[in-house]
Write a protein that holds these residues in place. Structure first.
Motif, mmCIF file in Angstrom:
data_model
loop_
_atom_site.group_PDB
_atom_site.id
_atom_site.type_symbol
_atom_site.label_atom_id
_atom_site.label_comp_id
_atom_site.label_asym_id
_atom_site.label_seq_id
_atom_site.Cartn_x
_atom_site.Cartn_y
_atom_site.Cartn_z
ATOM 1 N N LYS A 156 0.815 -1.224 0.000
ATOM 2 C CA LYS A 156 0.000 0.000 0.000
ATOM 3 C C LYS A 156 0.843 1.266 0.000
ATOM 4 C CE LYS A 156 -4.465 -1.537 1.071
ATOM 5 N NZ LYS A 156 -5.606 -1.623 1.947
ATOM 6 N N PRO A 157 1.657 1.431 -1.027
ATOM 7 C CA PRO A 157 2.491 2.625 -1.094
ATOM 8 C C PRO A 157 1.632 3.840 -1.434
ATOM 9 C CG PRO A 157 2.661 1.425 -3.138
ATOM 10 C CD PRO A 157 1.770 0.610 -2.241
ATOM 11 N N ARG A 158 2.078 5.026 -1.045
ATOM 12 C CA ARG A 158 1.342 6.237 -1.418
ATOM 13 C C ARG A 158 1.957 6.847 -2.672
ATOM 14 N NH1 ARG A 158 1.301 9.411 4.112
ATOM 15 N NH2 ARG A 158 -0.148 10.831 3.076
ATOM 16 N N ILE A 159 3.191 6.403 -2.976
ATOM 17 C CA ILE A 159 3.845 6.859 -4.201
ATOM 18 C C ILE A 159 4.238 5.624 -5.010
ATOM 19 C CG2 ILE A 159 5.794 8.144 -5.169
ATOM 20 C CD1 ILE A 159 6.052 9.571 -2.492
ATOM 21 N N LEU A 160 3.966 5.664 -6.294
ATOM 22 C CA LEU A 160 4.387 4.557 -7.144
ATOM 23 C C LEU A 160 5.302 5.116 -8.223
ATOM 24 C CD1 LEU A 160 3.983 1.520 -7.743
ATOM 25 C CD2 LEU A 160 2.172 2.161 -9.305
ATOM 26 N N ILE A 161 6.512 4.536 -8.314
ATOM 27 C CA ILE A 161 7.447 4.990 -9.337
ATOM 28 C C ILE A 161 7.616 3.887 -10.363
ATOM 29 C CG2 ILE A 161 9.803 5.781 -9.781
ATOM 30 C CD1 ILE A 161 9.905 6.857 -6.966
ATOM 31 N N LEU A 162 7.443 4.227 -11.632
ATOM 32 C CA LEU A 162 7.684 3.239 -12.677
ATOM 33 C C LEU A 162 8.947 3.636 -13.407
ATOM 34 C CD1 LEU A 162 4.293 3.581 -12.582
ATOM 35 C CD2 LEU A 162 4.683 1.483 -13.850
ATOM 36 N N GLU A 186 -6.001 7.781 -10.436
ATOM 37 C CA GLU A 186 -7.311 8.419 -10.322
ATOM 38 C C GLU A 186 -8.164 7.814 -9.216
ATOM 39 O OE1 GLU A 186 -8.800 8.117 -14.265
ATOM 40 O OE2 GLU A 186 -7.714 9.896 -14.962
ATOM 41 N N GLU A 187 -8.150 6.464 -9.128
ATOM 42 C CA GLU A 187 -9.089 5.824 -8.205
ATOM 43 C C GLU A 187 -8.522 5.628 -6.809
ATOM 44 O OE1 GLU A 187 -10.601 2.306 -10.076
ATOM 45 O OE2 GLU A 187 -11.319 3.462 -11.807
ATOM 46 N N GLU A 188 -7.237 5.321 -6.722
ATOM 47 C CA GLU A 188 -6.656 5.070 -5.404
ATOM 48 C C GLU A 188 -5.927 6.305 -4.872
ATOM 49 O OE1 GLU A 188 -6.990 2.113 -3.777
ATOM 50 O OE2 GLU A 188 -8.039 1.130 -5.428
ATOM 51 N N GLY A 189 -5.803 7.318 -5.720
ATOM 52 C CA GLY A 189 -5.134 8.542 -5.284
ATOM 53 C C GLY A 189 -3.646 8.377 -5.062
ATOM 54 N N ILE A 190 -3.062 7.363 -5.724
ATOM 55 C CA ILE A 190 -1.621 7.139 -5.554
ATOM 56 C C ILE A 190 -0.842 8.142 -6.410
ATOM 57 C CG2 ILE A 190 0.250 5.476 -5.931
ATOM 58 C CD1 ILE A 190 -1.772 3.274 -5.332
ATOM 59 N N THR A 191 0.147 8.746 -5.799
ATOM 60 C CA THR A 191 1.014 9.668 -6.523
ATOM 61 C C THR A 191 1.892 8.857 -7.470
ATOM 62 O OG1 THR A 191 1.079 10.973 -4.514
ATOM 63 C CG2 THR A 191 2.685 11.527 -6.225
ATOM 64 N N VAL A 192 1.978 9.278 -8.732
ATOM 65 C CA VAL A 192 2.717 8.467 -9.701
ATOM 66 C C VAL A 192 3.864 9.255 -10.330
ATOM 67 C CG1 VAL A 192 2.584 7.265 -11.914
ATOM 68 C CG2 VAL A 192 0.743 7.006 -10.261
ATOM 69 N N LEU A 193 4.998 8.612 -10.388
ATOM 70 C CA LEU A 193 6.146 9.151 -11.108
ATOM 71 C C LEU A 193 6.449 8.152 -12.221
ATOM 72 C CD1 LEU A 193 7.898 11.654 -10.524
ATOM 73 C CD2 LEU A 193 9.533 10.164 -9.418
ATOM 74 N N LEU A 194 6.126 8.521 -13.440
ATOM 75 C CA LEU A 194 6.290 7.602 -14.563
ATOM 76 C C LEU A 194 7.537 7.999 -15.336
ATOM 77 C CD1 LEU A 194 4.892 5.357 -16.408
ATOM 78 C CD2 LEU A 194 4.015 7.271 -17.706
ATOM 79 N N ILE A 195 8.569 7.151 -15.224
ATOM 80 C CA ILE A 195 9.827 7.453 -15.899
ATOM 81 C C ILE A 195 9.848 6.698 -17.215
ATOM 82 C CG2 ILE A 195 12.315 7.132 -15.751
ATOM 83 C CD1 ILE A 195 11.940 7.436 -12.702
ATOM 84 N N THR A 196 10.066 7.397 -18.293
ATOM 85 C CA THR A 196 9.934 6.731 -19.592
ATOM 86 C C THR A 196 10.689 7.500 -20.668
ATOM 87 O OG1 THR A 196 8.339 5.953 -21.231
ATOM 88 C CG2 THR A 196 7.797 7.993 -20.106
ATOM 89 N N HIS A 197 10.978 6.813 -21.780
ATOM 90 C CA HIS A 197 11.462 7.580 -22.917
ATOM 91 C C HIS A 197 10.462 7.532 -24.069
ATOM 92 C CE1 HIS A 197 13.442 3.607 -23.617
ATOM 93 N NE2 HIS A 197 12.872 3.796 -24.790
ATOM 94 N N PHE A 198 9.281 6.950 -23.787
ATOM 95 C CA PHE A 198 8.204 7.000 -24.775
ATOM 96 C C PHE A 198 7.387 8.264 -24.515
ATOM 97 C CE2 PHE A 198 8.842 2.344 -24.435
ATOM 98 C CZ PHE A 198 9.215 2.129 -25.740
ATOM 99 N N MET A 199 7.481 9.207 -25.448
ATOM 100 C CA MET A 199 6.864 10.502 -25.210
ATOM 101 C C MET A 199 5.341 10.417 -25.111
ATOM 102 S SD MET A 199 9.369 12.587 -25.079
ATOM 103 C CE MET A 199 8.957 14.240 -25.601
ATOM 104 N N ASP A 200 4.731 9.482 -25.871
ATOM 105 C CA ASP A 200 3.262 9.437 -25.873
ATOM 106 C C ASP A 200 2.704 9.055 -24.507
ATOM 107 O OD1 ASP A 200 4.552 7.064 -26.343
ATOM 108 O OD2 ASP A 200 2.896 6.173 -27.438
#
Lengths: 274, 278
Positions: A156-162, A186-200
């Motif tokens: 049950k993390p409050r922040i999720l990093i991908l 949106e639904e769980e209110g988890i803060t997300v940090l999405l690390i990616t090189h896919f711009m879309d």
């Protein structure tokens, strides 16, 4: 409240020739969905590893929900910051889905009944309930990564990093993962940090950040960021096709909106033409 | 070719054998191996085979899967058969009692040799199928839980039982992944013109180095990544850990135990009092 905050953080790897992070100041608000973009070796994965103490800053501090990361609260912080990594094949500890999802919860000494509930919750959140007793090796790349997300969610993390979690997936797998993450945000209110090189993938984020050689060089709402196509190219990033089309239409004098959505764009073009 | 080694390949169905307690299954396998080695005649080995066939049927493992385990060691089976066929010389041969069916220089086939090599082949097959039955019906996690539980008395002398169990379960989990990787590297090297499958033994050994080194590198890289992923999920050693899956005996376990106990007892009796000695 600030979910994640880098306060004047400096960090460098021991080997020579790499980049270094110097006096970085950056924060993520609770409930935000931030995309971190950058080409290989821009320092975006380092940013992720600094967030839960896999790497320790040389100077400055990293704070999670106001608590500065230190040796003593390392595990408390790791419970709150879940990370999903790049390679779907080298993250799972166990061979069966539920055993792997349980791993984190077992590590923190949770009672059995609670672990069972957490597994159900996590698998439901990523839409993998019916695979609870499946063998991970038989799943597709996208499914493996969803299990990895569930493994992080079990705490049950409050922040999720991908951390480049979609880099090794096919387009379908990438869609699955990004969809799941958006839903969690949106639904769980988890803060997300999405690390990616896919711009879309950044299109779904509320804010996009561009890193280059350990520095944050651009940050803005994705649609506004994509208007600065030429600048992005100097950081070795290519625009998503729809953003590029929009920019060209604008250059040609058409007034299209920033929605970066195929249907909206079609309507805008129809309006301009008529 | 590489996929034929079936260890670490759990076959997920629900069955009587799958539901046995992993601790007991490990002990059963040890007991079964003892029985196989105690068997000195076909009747005893036949009893072992019968129990195994019943176990395989109860486990609902398809026949192809079972045979694949044997295919993995086919070379060893053939080698054993051939060597024993040609070179087995019981006492009777020296005393001139056993008729030689066929002879060429030092190669000699006797009736006894045929029987003996058939016996060894059967024994080898039973061993491999029995062992693979354990890995087919027990998840690597359950297996290591079982081993951990069986070894737990060693904690008293500060033996790191949990670490050992974790090492084993991770090793098991990575076998299929590393097999895939090996195949990929072999193909990559072949595409670059390496001759891995041809040439004499020495040349092939040399070629295999070009597969092993990238494989080793990749394994180390994966270990590094897995370590990070474990750290990120709060792994801190075995002390404060709880277990989601708890091992419990069910009604099935006494049944399986009695069958195996009867087998071992029967084979042991035949060991002391042979019925049809070879």
């Amino acid at each position: 409240m600030k979910a994640l905050e880098y306060r004047d953080v400096s960090f460098s790897y021991e080997e020579e020739g790499g980049f270094r992070i110097e006096h970085l100041n950056f924060s993520v608000e609770e409930g935000e969905f931030v995309a971190v973009l950058g080409h290989n070796g821009s320092g975006k994965s380092t940013l992720a590893r600094l967030a839960n103490g896999l790497l320790t800053a040389d100077s400055g501090e990293v704070a999670v929900f106001g608590t500065a990361l230190g040796d003593k609260n390392l595990y408390e912080i790791r419970k709150q910051v879940g990370i999903v990594f790049q390679n779907p094949d080298s993250q799972a500890v166990a061979s069966i889905v539920e055993d792997d999802v349980a791993f984190g919860a077992e590590n923190v000494g949770m009672p059995r009944e609670e672990i069972g509930k957490r597994i159900s919750f996590a698998l439901r959140a990523v839409g993998m309930e019916e695979y609870r007793t499946a063998t991970i090796a038989r799943l597709s790349g996208g499914q493996k990564q969803r299990v990895a997300i569930a493994g992080a969610l079990a705490l049950k993390p409050r922040i999720l990093i991908l951390d480049e979690s979609t880099a090794m997936l096919d387009p379908r797998g990438r869609k699955e993962i990004v969809g799941v993450v958006k839903k969690l945000n949106e639904e769980e209110g988890i803060t997300v940090l999405l690390i990616t090189h896919f711009m879309d993938e950044a299109l779904l984020a509320s804010r996009a950040v561009v890193m280059n050689r350990g520095e944050i060089v651009m940050q803005d709402a994705p649609s506004r960021l994509f208007r600065r196509g030429e600048e992005l190219v100097t950081y070795n990033l290519a625009l998503p096709r729809i953003a590029e089309i929009c920019n060209r239409l604008r250059a040609g004098g058409m007034n299209v909106s920033d929605a970066l959505d195929v249907n909206t764009l079609a309507e805008d073009i129809a309006k301009c033409v008529s | 070719m590489l996929k034929d080694v079936s260890f670490g390949q759990y076959y997920p169905v629900k069955s009587f054998v799958h539901n046995l307690d992993p601790r007991l299954k490990i002990l059963f396998l040890i007991g079964y191996i003892v029985a196989i080695f105690l068997a000195r005649e076909f009747l005893a080995l036949g009893a072992c085979a019968l129990v195994l066939i019943v176990a395989v049927l109860c486990a609902r493992i398809p026949l192809g899967k079972v045979l694949r385990a044997v295919k993995g060691i086919l070379f060893l089976v053939i080698f054993t058969a051939v060597v024993n066929l040609f070179f087995h010389s019981g006492d009777k041969v020296y005393w001139g009692g056993e008729p030689v069916l066929w002879q060429w220089k030092i190669f000699r086939i006797t009736q006894e040799g045929i029987i003996f090599s058939a016996f060894l082949v059967l024994r080898l097959c039973l061993l491999v199928i029995g062992s693979s039955l354990l890995t087919y019906t027990t998840t690597p996690v359950a297996l290591t839980d079982g081993i951990e539980s069986l070894l737990s008395p060693l904690k008293l002398i500060r033996f790191p039982v949990h670490a050992l169990a974790l090492i084993m379960s991770i090793a098991l989990r990575f076998i299929p992944i590393l097999l895939d990787e090996t195949e990929r590297i072999m193909n990559a090297q072949k595409a670059r013109g390496a001759c891995i499958d041809s040439g004499n033994l020495f040349r092939r050994m040399k070629a295999i180095v070009s597969v092993l080194i990238p494989l080793l590198l990749s394994a180390i890289r994966r270990a590094d990544e897995l370590g990070e992923a474990m750290d990120a999920r709060c792994y801190s050693g075995g002390n404060a850990r709880t277990k989601y899956k708890k091992l419990r005996l069910t009604w099935r376990d006494p049944i399986a135990f009695s069958v195996l106990a009867a087998l071992i007892a029967g084979v042991a009796v035949m060991f002391v009092f042979p019925v049809f000695p070879i």
